[in-house]
Design a protein around this motif. Structure first.
Motif, PDB file in Angstrom:
ATOM      1  N   GLY A  86      41.885   6.631 133.334  1.00 46.35           N
ATOM      2  CA  GLY A  86      40.579   6.332 133.930  1.00 46.35           C
ATOM      3  C   GLY A  86      40.286   6.966 135.268  1.00 46.35           C
ATOM      4  N   ALA A  87      41.257   7.623 135.889  1.00 42.38           N
ATOM      5  CA  ALA A  87      40.982   8.331 137.141  1.00 42.38           C
ATOM      6  C   ALA A  87      40.109   9.540 136.855  1.00 42.38           C
ATOM      7  CB  ALA A  87      42.284   8.757 137.811  1.00 42.38           C
ATOM      8  N   SER A  88      39.415  10.040 137.888  1.00 42.27           N
ATOM      9  CA  SER A  88      38.546  11.193 137.686  1.00 42.27           C
ATOM     10  C   SER A  88      38.454  12.024 138.956  1.00 42.27           C
ATOM     11  CB  SER A  88      37.140  10.751 137.256  1.00 42.27           C
ATOM     12  OG  SER A  88      36.494  10.055 138.313  1.00 42.27           O
ATOM     13  N   GLU A  92      42.011   4.890 138.961  1.00 45.98           N
ATOM     14  CA  GLU A  92      41.756   4.349 137.618  1.00 45.98           C
ATOM     15  C   GLU A  92      40.868   3.116 137.637  1.00 45.98           C
ATOM     16  OE1 GLU A  92      46.020   2.029 137.186  1.00 45.98           O
ATOM     17  OE2 GLU A  92      45.866   4.146 136.656  1.00 45.98           O
ATOM     18  N   ARG A  93      40.669   2.516 138.827  1.00 47.47           N
ATOM     19  CA  ARG A  93      39.754   1.371 138.955  1.00 47.47           C
ATOM     20  C   ARG A  93      38.340   1.823 139.337  1.00 47.47           C
ATOM     21  NH1 ARG A  93      44.418   0.053 141.168  1.00 47.47           N
ATOM     22  NH2 ARG A  93      43.742   0.462 143.312  1.00 47.47           N
ATOM     23  N   GLY A  94      38.150   3.142 139.424  1.00 46.26           N
ATOM     24  CA  GLY A  94      36.828   3.667 139.750  1.00 46.26           C
ATOM     25  C   GLY A  94      36.510   3.668 141.233  1.00 46.26           C
ATOM     26  N   GLU A  95      37.502   3.419 142.086  1.00 42.55           N
ATOM     27  CA  GLU A  95      37.285   3.394 143.531  1.00 42.55           C
ATOM     28  C   GLU A  95      37.294   4.819 144.078  1.00 42.55           C
ATOM     29  OE1 GLU A  95      39.591  -0.859 144.309  1.00 42.55           O
ATOM     30  OE2 GLU A  95      40.685   1.036 144.473  1.00 42.55           O
ATOM     31  N   ARG A 150      42.978  26.352 141.211  1.00 42.80           N
ATOM     32  CA  ARG A 150      43.235  25.435 140.095  1.00 42.80           C
ATOM     33  C   ARG A 150      43.223  24.009 140.637  1.00 42.80           C
ATOM     34  NH1 ARG A 150      47.767  26.168 135.507  1.00 42.80           N
ATOM     35  NH2 ARG A 150      46.187  27.701 134.921  1.00 42.80           N
ATOM     36  N   VAL A 151      42.413  23.160 140.032  1.00 41.90           N
ATOM     37  CA  VAL A 151      42.368  21.738 140.374  1.00 41.90           C
ATOM     38  C   VAL A 151      42.961  20.972 139.201  1.00 41.90           C
ATOM     39  CG1 VAL A 151      40.932  19.788 141.054  1.00 41.90           C
ATOM     40  CG2 VAL A 151      40.275  22.114 141.734  1.00 41.90           C
ATOM     41  N   ILE A 152      43.947  20.129 139.503  1.00 40.27           N
ATOM     42  CA  ILE A 152      44.680  19.392 138.466  1.00 40.27           C
ATOM     43  C   ILE A 152      44.580  17.894 138.748  1.00 40.27           C
ATOM     44  CG2 ILE A 152      46.930  19.058 137.350  1.00 40.27           C
ATOM     45  CD1 ILE A 152      47.643  21.844 138.765  1.00 40.27           C
ATOM     46  N   LEU A 153      44.231  17.128 137.738  1.00 42.27           N
ATOM     47  CA  LEU A 153      44.273  15.667 137.817  1.00 42.27           C
ATOM     48  C   LEU A 153      45.369  15.198 136.876  1.00 42.27           C
ATOM     49  CD1 LEU A 153      42.804  13.153 139.055  1.00 42.27           C
ATOM     50  CD2 LEU A 153      41.562  13.021 136.878  1.00 42.27           C
ATOM     51  N   SER A 154      46.389  14.554 137.432  1.00 41.26           N
ATOM     52  CA  SER A 154      47.542  14.161 136.628  1.00 41.26           C
ATOM     53  C   SER A 154      47.265  12.878 135.853  1.00 41.26           C
ATOM     54  CB  SER A 154      48.766  13.956 137.523  1.00 41.26           C
ATOM     55  OG  SER A 154      48.651  12.737 138.237  1.00 41.26           O
ATOM     56  N   VAL A 155      48.155  12.570 134.941  1.00 39.81           N
ATOM     57  CA  VAL A 155      48.054  11.321 134.172  1.00 39.81           C
ATOM     58  C   VAL A 155      48.003  10.122 135.114  1.00 39.81           C
ATOM     59  CG1 VAL A 155      49.227   9.844 132.511  1.00 39.81           C
ATOM     60  CG2 VAL A 155      49.245  12.314 132.193  1.00 39.81           C
ATOM     61  N   ASP A 156      48.736  10.201 136.227  1.00 43.11           N
ATOM     62  CA  ASP A 156      48.781   9.105 137.204  1.00 43.11           C
ATOM     63  C   ASP A 156      47.574   9.100 138.139  1.00 43.11           C
ATOM     64  OD1 ASP A 156      51.252   8.195 136.269  1.00 43.11           O
ATOM     65  OD2 ASP A 156      52.326   9.660 137.484  1.00 43.11           O
ATOM     66  N   GLY A 157      46.668  10.069 137.979  1.00 39.76           N
ATOM     67  CA  GLY A 157      45.488  10.113 138.829  1.00 39.76           C
ATOM     68  C   GLY A 157      45.702  10.848 140.137  1.00 39.76           C
ATOM     69  N   TYR A 158      46.821  11.542 140.283  1.00 45.71           N
ATOM     70  CA  TYR A 158      47.063  12.322 141.498  1.00 45.71           C
ATOM     71  C   TYR A 158      46.314  13.651 141.397  1.00 45.71           C
ATOM     72  CZ  TYR A 158      50.899   8.987 142.148  1.00 45.71           C
ATOM     73  OH  TYR A 158      51.645   7.846 142.287  1.00 45.71           O
ATOM     74  N   LEU A 159      45.948  14.187 142.561  1.00 46.80           N
ATOM     75  CA  LEU A 159      45.116  15.382 142.617  1.00 46.80           C
ATOM     76  C   LEU A 159      45.901  16.532 143.240  1.00 46.80           C
ATOM     77  CD1 LEU A 159      42.132  16.232 142.029  1.00 46.80           C
ATOM     78  CD2 LEU A 159      41.667  15.762 144.450  1.00 46.80           C
ATOM     79  N   THR A 160      45.896  17.683 142.583  1.00 46.30           N
ATOM     80  CA  THR A 160      46.568  18.878 143.087  1.00 46.30           C
ATOM     81  C   THR A 160      45.582  20.026 143.149  1.00 46.30           C
ATOM     82  OG1 THR A 160      48.747  18.238 142.235  1.00 46.30           O
ATOM     83  CG2 THR A 160      48.388  20.576 142.639  1.00 46.30           C
TER      84      THR A 160
END
Length: 306
Positions: free
Chosen positions: A26-28, A44-47, A136-146
């Motif tokens: 649910g992270a974005s 993932e809570r939309g915050e 390159r912008v990466i959003l991981s399964v855990d919602g971390y941003l690279t």
């Protein structure tokens, strides 16, 4: 990874293309092709984890006050170019066939997008160098941003540049409460480092405290920092961790009350709820010979803290 599910490309209210990355939990993250700028990062809570001013100007070519602007080839006013360089004001494109990137970040479940910005004839008038800037912008399964940037010199002569991920973090309240034993917001990982104070004509000082807390305007470039810096938010009970590679410096900026009122695209009291902590290469500009490439990376994670 199923790109059709995890990556969406659409238009914003000004008709500018934008990319939304979504994690399975649910992270974005939302990235605008205007400036290659991350405009939103939600857990993932939309915050919302990044700050954007309520007075931000979203219509190109103005730079948007908030998110993660990319500062290239100049940081601030340290040169003859416009503030923070021109990459954040230009239109980027989706890079459909980027050169291979030595990384495991496209593993299963990670959403990513590759963007590209090339030097234009107009930019050559003020900065006469040809380059390719890939992001390159990466959003991981855990919602971390690279964010991984690659800059290649496609010129026939060397050039030098500065670079920063000018990251606006959303925080509860930056002001230090005197009656509390613990500051609401503090930054750790900068202890004993030398820094250039932009409020004192870039004079060099050494950080004396165990943690950086805030009682007034701060505008500093910390030099040769460790690979990890943490921002603790006591009220929101969360901690941002900034890990970086290829970016030796850390910028810390908050305009505070007086300067906030002088910034047209910034609310008078919004300084309370933002803090910029940037992974950067500023003190010693990076020089690329013809054909050479530089890579700079930042990993942003957020965890619950007590």
């Amino acid at each position: 990874m199923d790109r059709s599910v995890a990556v969406e490309i659409s238009k914003d209210e000004n008709g500018v293309s934008q990319v939304v990355l979504r994690s399975p939990r649910g992270a974005s993250a939302r990235i605008s092709l205007h400036g290659g700028q991350v405009r939103s990062w939600k857990n993932e809570r939309g915050e919302e984890l990044l700050f954007t001013s309520s007075k931000a100007i979203f219509k190109p070519p103005a730079a948007v006050r908030g998110g993660i602007p990319i500062c290239f080839p100049q940081f601030g006013n340290r040169g003859s170019l416009e503030q923070h360089g021109f990459a954040r004001n230009r239109m980027w494109v989706v890079d459909e066939n980027p050169p291979p990137l030595q990384s495991t970040d496209h593993s299963s479940g990670n959403a990513f997008i590759d963007l590209l910005h090339k030097s234009s004839d107009d930019d050559m008038k003020s900065w006469p160098h040809r380059y390719e800037l890939r992001l390159r912008v990466i959003l991981s399964v855990d919602g971390y941003l690279t964010l991984i940037s690659r800059i290649r010199n496609v010129n026939c002569k060397p050039f030098s540049f500065s670079f920063a991920y000018h990251t606006y973090f959303s925080v509860s309240d930056i002001r230090r409460e005197i009656h509390l034993n613990d500051s609401e917001i503090r930054v750790e990982g900068l202890e004993t480092l030398d820094y250039l104070d932009n409020l004192c004509n870039r004079e060099r000082f050494t950080e004396q405290g165990d943690a950086l807390t805030f009682e007034s305007e701060v505008d500093r470039v910390y030099l040769s920092s460790s690979d990890a810096v943490a921002v603790f938010d006591h009220e929101k009970k969360r901690t941002f961790v900034i890990r970086k590679d290829g970016l030796p410096d850390v910028v810390v900026w908050n305009p505070w009350e007086k300067k906030s009122k002088a910034i047209t695209d910034f609310g008078d009291d919004e300084y309370k709820h933002m803090l910029c902590v940037d992974a950067a290469a500023i003190e010693k500009p990076i020089t690329l010979k013809p054909g050479e490439e530089w890579t700079g990376r930042v990993d942003l994670s957020v965890t619950a803290s007590l």
